[in-house]
Design a protein around this motif. Sequence first.
Motif, short mmCIF file in Angstrom:
data_model
loop_
_atom_site.label_atom_id
_atom_site.label_comp_id
_atom_site.label_asym_id
_atom_site.label_seq_id
_atom_site.Cartn_x
_atom_site.Cartn_y
_atom_site.Cartn_z
N MET A 369 0.81 -1.21 0.00
CA MET A 369 0.00 0.00 0.00
C MET A 369 0.85 1.27 0.00
SD MET A 369 -2.86 -1.02 2.84
CE MET A 369 -3.50 0.66 2.83
N LEU A 370 2.09 1.15 0.39
CA LEU A 370 2.96 2.33 0.53
C LEU A 370 3.37 2.87 -0.84
CD1 LEU A 370 5.28 1.03 3.39
CD2 LEU A 370 3.26 2.51 3.60
N PRO A 371 3.76 4.15 -0.90
CA PRO A 371 4.32 4.67 -2.15
C PRO A 371 5.47 3.79 -2.63
CG PRO A 371 3.93 6.45 -0.61
CD PRO A 371 3.67 5.18 0.14
N ALA A 372 5.61 3.66 -3.94
CA ALA A 372 6.56 2.70 -4.51
C ALA A 372 7.98 2.91 -3.98
CB ALA A 372 6.54 2.80 -6.03
N ALA A 373 8.45 4.15 -3.88
CA ALA A 373 9.82 4.42 -3.42
C ALA A 373 10.01 3.97 -1.97
CB ALA A 373 10.14 5.90 -3.56
N LEU A 374 9.04 4.27 -1.11
CA LEU A 374 9.14 3.87 0.29
C LEU A 374 9.07 2.35 0.43
CD1 LEU A 374 9.29 4.52 3.27
CD2 LEU A 374 6.80 4.92 3.27
N GLY A 375 8.19 1.73 -0.36
CA GLY A 375 8.07 0.28 -0.31
C GLY A 375 9.36 -0.42 -0.72
N ARG A 376 10.01 0.09 -1.76
CA ARG A 376 11.28 -0.50 -2.19
C ARG A 376 12.37 -0.27 -1.14
NH1 ARG A 376 9.55 1.73 -7.35
NH2 ARG A 376 8.87 0.03 -8.72
N TRP A 377 12.33 0.89 -0.48
CA TRP A 377 13.30 1.16 0.57
C TRP A 377 13.17 0.13 1.70
CZ3 TRP A 377 12.88 2.48 5.77
CH2 TRP A 377 14.04 2.98 6.37
N LEU A 378 11.93 -0.18 2.09
CA LEU A 378 11.71 -1.19 3.11
C LEU A 378 12.14 -2.58 2.64
CD1 LEU A 378 8.22 -0.37 4.71
CD2 LEU A 378 10.44 -0.46 5.87
N ASP A 379 11.83 -2.88 1.39
CA ASP A 379 12.16 -4.20 0.85
C ASP A 379 13.66 -4.45 0.83
OD1 ASP A 379 11.31 -6.66 -0.21
OD2 ASP A 379 11.74 -5.99 -2.25
N ARG A 420 -2.49 3.93 -7.52
CA ARG A 420 -1.65 3.93 -8.73
C ARG A 420 -0.23 4.43 -8.46
NH1 ARG A 420 -5.16 6.04 -13.74
NH2 ARG A 420 -3.65 4.79 -14.88
N ARG A 421 0.01 4.93 -7.25
CA ARG A 421 1.37 5.33 -6.86
C ARG A 421 2.00 4.33 -5.89
NH1 ARG A 421 -1.69 9.96 -6.25
NH2 ARG A 421 -1.59 9.85 -3.98
N SER A 422 1.27 3.25 -5.61
CA SER A 422 1.73 2.28 -4.61
C SER A 422 2.72 1.28 -5.18
CB SER A 422 0.54 1.53 -4.01
OG SER A 422 -0.04 0.67 -4.99
N LEU A 423 3.46 0.64 -4.29
CA LEU A 423 4.40 -0.40 -4.69
C LEU A 423 3.67 -1.57 -5.34
CD1 LEU A 423 7.25 -1.66 -4.71
CD2 LEU A 423 6.76 -2.54 -2.41
N ARG A 424 2.54 -1.97 -4.79
CA ARG A 424 1.79 -3.10 -5.34
C ARG A 424 1.38 -2.82 -6.78
NH1 ARG A 424 -1.86 -7.24 -3.76
NH2 ARG A 424 -2.22 -8.43 -5.68
N HIS A 425 0.94 -1.62 -7.05
CA HIS A 425 0.51 -1.29 -8.41
C HIS A 425 1.70 -1.31 -9.37
CE1 HIS A 425 -2.23 0.32 -11.43
NE2 HIS A 425 -1.27 1.16 -11.79
#
Length: 521
Positions: A369-379, A420-425
């Motif tokens: 659910m997080l913004p793509a950049a933040l989600g990748r940072w966590l990953d 549409r700005r999320s990591l999942r999308h």
Amino acid sequence: MRDETVRLALPAAGDATERPISIAIVAMGGQGGGVLTDWIVQLAEDHGWIAQSTSVPGVAQRTGATVYYIEAMPPLEDRKPILSLMPTPGDVDVVMAAEFMEAGRSILRGLVTPDRTTLIASNHRSFAIGEKIAPGDGIADKGAVTGAIGVAAKTEIIFDMNALAATHGSVISAAMFGALAGAGVLPFSRDSYRDVIRAGDKGAKASLETFEAAFDRVEARSPDVAIPPQSEQIDTIHSPGAPDPRLAALIARLNQELPAPALAMTRAGLKKVIDFQDVAYGAEYLDILGTLHAADRGSGGADRKFAFTQAAAKYLANAMTYDDVIRVADLKTRSGRRARIESELELSQNQVLQTTEFMHPRMEEVMGMLPAALGRWLDARPRFLGWLDRRVNKGRRVRTYSLSSFLALYVVGGLRGMRRRSLRHAVETAHRDEWLKAATEAVTINYQLGVEILQCRRLVKGYSDTHSRGLSKFDKTLAAIKLVERRDDAADWARRLREAALKDSVGNELDGVIQTIKTFA
């Protein structure tokens, strides 16, 4: 060895014709099998008959129906009959099945015989757990039951009793009671049946209306009345928010740019995509579909009724409407869902509905659910991600319609603007584009192979772990197709791979087909 068994003379207590009428009822939870049994017993006792009923409950969640058994007979002067507790194959007068496949099970058990049994059954389907959880189309073929009924039963009364009951606001047991009365297998008047229903309190009026309709249906022996199909008109498409003037432009564009064979599927796909997100997302759907249709047209699709475009319209919509946390929360808080549950439970006005659902979110869903950049940072930080997961990855029982839980889900469901700005999308879009690229490249070389690759999207469905397993099989299938894509029979092998993956949830059959391909690829 000498036989020392003592044999006593046991003369018959009466003529062989003195036997009870036996009725077996097979019904699932919520279909009123117990109520129907009580009605029949009460009907018999109201006329001075001796009646007995027993039941053997089936397993929950539609892996087996409850079998109710009734034996009834007139009094025999001062003698008391001994009635059986269970139906005996070949010795049942009436079998009543509240679902079509249960009629088939009754035939397999030997309860339905051509010299004796009247079979009363509803021909609607309530899918079993095994049918629902199959990765592919696990629905059993009811044609075998249809064929068997004509051979196995002495008399058959088959129609959609569930639909008839729903029309009159009642349950199927009332329709089956009416069918039993109309069949004339019991020596009781129509008014006697009515009196039994009137003696009940809750829902007596609706039950009586359903009884009368079923009785008239059986007496007239009228054929099933066809239910008209739902309209395919495009004006049923609507945006989840306020009406958007851009919707009319999408409708006109759909009709102008796509071929007639693909219009119906595209309408359904566009409706699904807009409901998932918004009108702009629907425009993206038509943009992508237009590109795929151009490839179809350039590959001779007109001679094949644009099968590639039709498949693309369906499976592209499915790919664009993936089940994420936002979608699940949105569906669980819709008023239509609550209305459906209330209808299925037949709640009265003075009853209160409270639902408790088990939810088990993983950090993967939260991160998606997080913004793509933040989600990748966590990953990229597995230790920190693992620490978070240990605190999130817990089973929770949520009272969906308590105020706090409902508001929490409603807020999450309203986050579709961020989707549409999320990591999942971003992940879903990249995966979708790779799949469509493979299908587009294949269709220019082998038309049917392109269609088969599009249909491989059937493997991806569900939420959380289910989605992950399906995605893994999808990727394995496409990788295996790459090994045979230059063969003349590549489409056949693609179909075998897909069907193997759909049949086997573990994946053993798919691995077997892949190993076979590797022997000659």
